[in-house]
Write an enzyme that holds these catalytic residues in place. Sequence first.
Site, mmCIF file in Angstrom:
data_model
loop_
_atom_site.group_PDB
_atom_site.id
_atom_site.type_symbol
_atom_site.label_atom_id
_atom_site.label_comp_id
_atom_site.label_asym_id
_atom_site.label_seq_id
_atom_site.Cartn_x
_atom_site.Cartn_y
_atom_site.Cartn_z
ATOM 1 N N ALA A 247 0.788 -1.318 -0.037
ATOM 2 C CA ALA A 247 0.040 0.036 -0.148
ATOM 3 C C ALA A 247 0.903 1.363 0.166
ATOM 4 O O ALA A 247 1.944 1.330 0.714
ATOM 5 C CB ALA A 247 -0.707 0.313 1.128
ATOM 6 N N CYS A 248 0.515 2.243 -0.640
ATOM 7 C CA CYS A 248 0.966 3.417 -0.538
ATOM 8 C C CYS A 248 0.077 4.495 0.336
ATOM 9 O O CYS A 248 -0.587 3.802 1.420
ATOM 10 C CB CYS A 248 1.321 4.305 -1.778
ATOM 11 N N PHE A 249 0.112 5.588 0.118
ATOM 12 C CA PHE A 249 -0.835 6.382 1.027
ATOM 13 C C PHE A 249 -2.396 6.192 1.177
ATOM 14 O O PHE A 249 -2.820 6.114 2.156
ATOM 15 C CB PHE A 249 -0.537 7.925 0.677
#
Length: 523
Positions: free
Chosen positions: A465-467
């Site tokens: 996951a990123c932000f």
Amino acid sequence: MSGNKKYFAFFQKLGKVLMTPVMILPIAGILLGIGAAFTSASILNVCPALENPFVQLIFKLFKVVGGIVFSNLPVIFAISIAIGYVKREKGIAALAAFISFIVMHKTMSTILISLGKLNPEKLTTGQSLILGIPSLDVGIFGGIIIGFVVAYLHNKYYDIMLPPALSIFSGTKFVPVISILGSIVVGIILSFLWPFVQTGLSSLSLLIKSTGAIGTFIYGSVERLLLPFGLHHFVYLPFFFTSLGGSAEIGGKVVEGAINIFQAQLSSPTAMFDINVTRFLMNGKILFASFGLPGAAFAMYHVARPENKKKVKALFIAAAIPAFFTGVTEPIEFSFMFIAPILYLVHAGMSGLAYFLTYLFNINVPGSSAFGGPFLSTIFNGMLQSSKGSNWIYIPIIGVIYFLAYYFIFKGLILKLNLKTPGRGIEDSLEEDEKNSTISKASDDIIKNIIEALGSKENILSVDACFTRLRVKVKDKSKVADDNKWKKLGANGVVRVQDGVQVIYGNKADVYKNKVREEIGMD
């Protein structure tokens, strides 16, 4: 992939990896700046009320808490890079990076002490205590090297099968072992290479001193350029405390070093300020820290994607506060230093120009933290000392011009070169859906439905996951549910990439990532 694409992809990923430690810097900068400003001798001389022991204790706490983050940035970067670049077993990578960082510095310390080039009792410029180890100060450069070395060795050996006699070290247990060996090699190389770099910088000091306004430009530019390597101390410390910064007789006493001379001038009722002293006390920093970099932050905010502006705004306001008031510029600088190096080169040049301008306009207001930072120094050493020739009136005039110059230059370069500054990247998207602004606990049902929508546990290769995006690699994309299904599962959108999908879940993405990994038994 072409060379340019590889170059931009590398720095884009590096910027993403370092975004987490960078986002720690604004609050650390605010604490450090406030603490340093209100414990400095020059401020206490003007405001004796601040000498109250309890008040000073609070400010000292601010200073040391903020300072400990900045002083340990190299090891924080090492750990962040190792975690960001390894494929699996990120906890092992973080541990290996920390151990390797210590080993690298202990290796340098042992070699240099043995050669008589380092005295733990009397460290010289370019040497410092790193996590309690007397060593060469290689700055975040050393941390970045260790991070990449550990990431490379981890990805290569985390699943290695050793012969039966050594099987106890198989798999992830081999990672710290090989990382320690790798960090010893790095430490040996830097022990012999880095002192040559430092010697070259000492010679540069003599050039700076002898070339007037041009030397002042070099002083400002090189100081910023060397910041990432931890070598910027070599530019200003010799001028601060040695005869390179000047020698003067004030009040019947001969003093040497720019800081000592300026302090003596402040105390003397007759001595006037001297630009050949204040040019070495970071007077140019007042322009680029208090005006230029906030202008750059404003530009990066303006060119961010609309859906990201809210979060980018919060990031840059927090970063601009310590820059404007206290001269702690790293929170802004690190936000674009690795993502868009061309911007940092421009910034270094503009920093040198700031010193050049303060020299030409004879602005005698120190910008270093030793005098409370740019804002307080402008008040107490500028406005209140105008009779000594501070010429502070030029600061707001040139400062406004500097703000606009940074703003338009940064904005123009970002748009023309399509630079992925915060809020503009795809992988680093800061999208935030208001209805998901509060991270809630992921229920078992939604997690099971997400796994089903991804084509079942067997179809999932990796989950990250990123932000705001749940990034999943799958074996067969045809098994992934359509967009309507994802909308029913609360997703704001789906981006289909070559090897999987990126499901936009706002700031729930990281929570969902952990829950999905737990559910399918993925480390």
